[in-house]
Structure formats: C-alpha cells, structure tokens
Scaffold this motif. Sequence first.
Motif, mmCIF file in Angstrom:
data_model
loop_
_atom_site.group_PDB
_atom_site.id
_atom_site.type_symbol
_atom_site.label_atom_id
_atom_site.label_comp_id
_atom_site.label_asym_id
_atom_site.label_seq_id
_atom_site.Cartn_x
_atom_site.Cartn_y
_atom_site.Cartn_z
ATOM 1 N N LEU A 240 -22.697 19.166 20.713
ATOM 2 C CA LEU A 240 -21.764 18.783 19.645
ATOM 3 C C LEU A 240 -20.880 19.986 19.321
ATOM 4 N N ASP A 241 -19.664 19.948 19.867
ATOM 5 C CA ASP A 241 -18.767 21.084 19.714
ATOM 6 C C ASP A 241 -17.909 20.888 18.455
ATOM 7 N N GLU A 242 -17.501 21.975 17.831
ATOM 8 C CA GLU A 242 -16.675 21.936 16.614
ATOM 9 C C GLU A 242 -17.345 21.070 15.547
ATOM 10 N N ILE A 243 -18.617 21.341 15.296
ATOM 11 C CA ILE A 243 -19.412 20.472 14.428
ATOM 12 C C ILE A 243 -18.917 20.467 12.981
ATOM 13 N N ALA A 244 -18.236 21.549 12.579
ATOM 14 C CA ALA A 244 -17.759 21.619 11.198
ATOM 15 C C ALA A 244 -16.680 20.571 10.933
ATOM 16 N N ALA A 280 -25.365 22.542 18.894
ATOM 17 C CA ALA A 280 -24.117 22.404 18.147
ATOM 18 C C ALA A 280 -23.371 23.731 18.184
ATOM 19 N N ALA A 281 -22.058 23.652 18.076
ATOM 20 C CA ALA A 281 -21.265 24.884 18.063
ATOM 21 C C ALA A 281 -20.117 24.768 17.077
ATOM 22 N N THR A 282 -19.745 25.883 16.536
ATOM 23 C CA THR A 282 -18.580 25.907 15.644
ATOM 24 C C THR A 282 -18.004 27.324 15.567
ATOM 25 N N GLU A 287 -21.551 28.329 6.232
ATOM 26 C CA GLU A 287 -21.881 28.706 4.846
ATOM 27 C C GLU A 287 -20.673 28.437 3.945
ATOM 28 N N ASP A 288 -19.481 28.823 4.436
ATOM 29 C CA ASP A 288 -18.267 28.567 3.647
ATOM 30 C C ASP A 288 -18.006 27.077 3.519
ATOM 31 N N GLU A 289 -18.259 26.341 4.606
ATOM 32 C CA GLU A 289 -18.028 24.895 4.578
ATOM 33 C C GLU A 289 -18.971 24.236 3.572
ATOM 34 N N ILE A 290 -20.214 24.747 3.501
ATOM 35 C CA ILE A 290 -21.178 24.211 2.536
ATOM 36 C C ILE A 290 -20.681 24.500 1.119
ATOM 37 N N GLY A 293 -18.231 22.241 -0.023
ATOM 38 C CA GLY A 293 -18.662 20.840 -0.110
ATOM 39 C C GLY A 293 -18.298 20.015 1.105
ATOM 40 N N ARG A 294 -17.960 20.670 2.201
ATOM 41 C CA ARG A 294 -17.566 19.907 3.384
ATOM 42 C C ARG A 294 -18.678 19.793 4.424
ATOM 43 N N PHE A 295 -19.765 20.521 4.201
ATOM 44 C CA PHE A 295 -20.853 20.425 5.180
ATOM 45 C C PHE A 295 -22.185 20.312 4.462
ATOM 46 N N ARG A 296 -23.033 19.428 4.962
ATOM 47 C CA ARG A 296 -24.322 19.188 4.305
ATOM 48 C C ARG A 296 -25.263 20.356 4.536
ATOM 49 N N GLU A 297 -25.817 20.843 3.462
ATOM 50 C CA GLU A 297 -26.704 21.988 3.572
ATOM 51 C C GLU A 297 -27.975 21.628 4.346
#
Length: 465
Positions: A240-244, A280-282, A287-290, A293-297
């Motif tokens: 899963l590439d660009e997972i963010a 997965a890769a990004t 941490e910033d995405e979390i 609020g854009r990524f589930r912790e």
Amino acid sequence: MNARVLIVDDEDGIRFSLRGILEDEGYEVAEAETGEEGLKLATETPPDLIFLDIWLPGMDGLEVLDNLRTADASLPVIMISGHGNIETAVNAIKKGAYDFIEKPLSLEKVVISANKALEYYRLRRENQALRSRLTQSTTVEMTGNSASIVELRGQIGRVAPTDAWVLITGENGTGKEIAARSIHASSRRKDKPLVAVNCAAIPEELIESELFGHEKGAFTGAETAKTGKFEMAHQGTLFLDEIADMSLKTQAKILRILQEQSFERVGGHKTVKVDVRVIAATNKSLEDEIAAGRFREDLYYRLRVIPLVVPPLRQRGDDVMLLIGEFMNRMTAEHGFRPVTFAPDACSALLCYHWPGNVRELKNFVERMLIMHSGQTVTAAMLPPEYRCAGAGIMPQPCTAGPSDGMIPEGVMDFKAARTAFEARFLEAKLQEFGGNITRLAEAIGLERSYLYRKLKSYNIQTPE
Ligand SMILES: Nc1ncnc2c1ncn2[C@@H]1O[C@H](COP(=O)(O)OP(=O)(O)OP(=O)(O)O)[C@@H](O)[C@H]1O
Ligand SMILES: [Mg+2]
C-alpha cells in the motif's frame, strides 16, 4: 565497428570467393583451413558469425559446431554444404546452426543469410539483456555501503522472513518501493504475488472497490464483478503505497481487515477471507497527519509493527558516487552511450549536493549527463547550475556538509530562501553529528528542544523518534 566473420573451409576457392563477397559487404574476415584452426581462432578473437564447411579434413563441421555451441550458444553459424550432404546440413540446423548454403555458392544467398543471421542474433542478445534487466529490477537489492543503508539492509533481512506488517517511511525517491520489493523477495511469500496499490493515484470513490473488489451492479458502471487487490494478493504481499492519502473511511476498513483478515466486496454480503501481508509506505509524517485528524492513530500503531526508515540520499555519503556508477553502467549497456567520468571538483559538488529528489533525481541526473556529455570528463563548471552547490572548484575534496557559504544553493537570491536553505542544511548536518540526539543538539546550538523539534519537522528532516 564492422562485424567479424570467420570462414572455416579447406577449399581455397571457397574461402577466396566468400571473403570477396563479405568484404564487399563491409565485414571483417578471418579464415581457417581446418576445424581445429577454426576453433582456435574463434576462441582467440570471437567472431560475430561463422561460415563452416561440413566436410573438413580431421575434425568435421558437425563436431566443430558442437564445440562452438558449447563455448558460446549465441554465436551464429552458417553451414556450407556440398550437393551430397543436404541431410547432414539439416542435421546441423537441428544442432543449432542458423542456416546452410549450398555449393556452388550463390552470392546473393550468402549476403542475405549473413545479414539475417547477424540481425537475428543481435536481437536475440538484446532480448536476453532486456530479460535479465527485467529480472534484475524485480530481484531488488538496495545498493549502498553507507552505514544507514547497511543497517536498513540488515533490518530488511531480519523482518522479511516474519509475517509482520511493515511501515516504510522516507522522502520522495529514496527507494521505499525497492525496500518493499526486497522484503517480499526474501520472504516465504516470494513465489506469490506482490500487489502494489498507489493509494494516491486512485480516486477516493474507487479505492474501496480497487482494494476489496465489487459485485456486479454494486454501483453505476460496475457491469461485471471485480476482484480486489486484497484478494489478488492472497498468500502474497500487498504493498500500500502513499498510505497517508487514503480516506478515513478506507482506513477504518483496512483496520478491520488487519484485525480479522476478512472483508466484504463492495455491494456484497459474503465474507472473503484472505491471508495477506501488508507493507505500507508514505513520504508524509503520519504523526503530523494524525495530529491534523487525517490519519487514524489506531491504524498507525497497527501498521507500524515494524517501522523502517529509508534515509535521504544526502545522508548516505559516498553512496552517491556508487549509485552514479551503477546507473552509468546500466544506462551505457542499455543505450550504447560512452561513460561519463567526473573530475574531482565535480565529485565534491555532487557529494555536497542536497539531492531533494533523492535516488530518482540521481538516476535522471546520470541520464542527463550521458546525453549531454557522452564519453567526456565532466568538471564542476559543466554541471547544471543547481548541482554546483558546494562552491564548485573551490573545494579540493569531498565536503563534510559543515556550515559554510557553500551550503547555500547557488542561484538563491531571496534572503528568506537563503536563510531557510542554510538552516535546513545546518540542522541536518548537526543532527547527524549528534547521532540523531535532539536533546543534546538543542543544548549545543542553544535552542529550546521543542522549538528545534518543530524546526526539524518543518524542514522534513528525519528524526529518530
Ligand atoms: N538503493 C538503490 N539502488 C538502486 N536503485 C535505487 C535505489 N534506491 C532507489 N533506486 C531507484 O530509484 C528510483 C526511485 O525508487 P523508489 O520508486 O523505490 O522510491 P520511492 O521512495 O518509492 O519514491 P516515491 O516516494 O516517489 O514513491 C527507482 O527507479 C529505483 O529503482
Ligand atoms: Mg514509491
């Protein structure tokens, strides 16, 4: 360079006329009277094509053919047969000869056969080279001798045989996909597929159907049922590439699969069970995405069972020159360029350059140099301006990325941009010097730790925690 043709025939007249025809066609010609002599010549100076008589005193043509093919199966051989031995000639074709021509020799037939044989074998060799490159690019190995790459290879070696999920982070073009492929290639799943999904490239509304598949009629346009990537990767690896770049909704589904290893196709009710290892890769900071609020912790902690960081190229020291050499070899073999060499001042500049696009940028750089300067020695002054960062010509040897005027990329006129460029390079070099210890670095350079941390983040400088 003219192709070399070797004629092996005991009849002077045949050698003489063949030589004439072939030299007129621009080939370089060598002759041997016996099979033994022919084999010796073929070993000493390998020809591109051989005309070989079937009846020879001593070792006969078929025996010579056997020996030649054992030594080099890709060498084209055209048999010369007398009237009485067509059958033997056919036999020779079965043994791997390319063609046969009959005596008396037809000038036209000789030329056509020689040209065709050379073209055929050229294409065959090219095809083999392409195939081997294809397998090379799938049998992936991260080139590099720097401490960080040696360590990464070690981590990959340890994590590959386990079934653990892996999260690979690193800047653009650092080799995250190579790392993922190399984990798969050394895992027990290597004979099953590695299915790659670029989450950023799939429109939001299609990503679920892409990953989980859909039933016929699940949505407008779904005319047939479709197998999703998770199913395709069954018993293999899903990359899963660009997972963010995945939506929160998809993230929730992925999390469920992780917990249950099962899911439903879009528009379906049947539960599909799969055995998939996810890598997965990004290039973003999760941490910033979390925090945003854009990524589930919870997904983050599940995914990063094994976190791997692919370091930026500018932290890999001499690997820059090693990679340049590797791409140079590959591209010269592929496109027939003559290699480019770099003068010491150019090497210094390249070693000090920031490489924001990392290995991908370096690959493009090598291609550009080969196109512009094939066969030349490139000095710092001949480099494109952005690569002359280290004060080309001033530094006698590879720089140690310490703070100096040379750290400011040439061409930066704006004061703020210059300050930013300087700060980023300074902090990165210093962080490395302090072994990644932010607390000690903050003390040494007189900054608040939290302020320094935010600075490092804002410059996208990899920090150990
Ligand atoms: N260590 C290496 N040795 C040889 N080739 C490499 C290495 N690292 C990267 N490359 C090459 O550089 C290019 C970029 O690598 P890759 O696609 O793996 O990077 P990435 O981190 O996934 O990039 P992105 O963030 O843009 O997705 C590829 O062509 C890859 O083959
Ligand atoms: Mg990638």
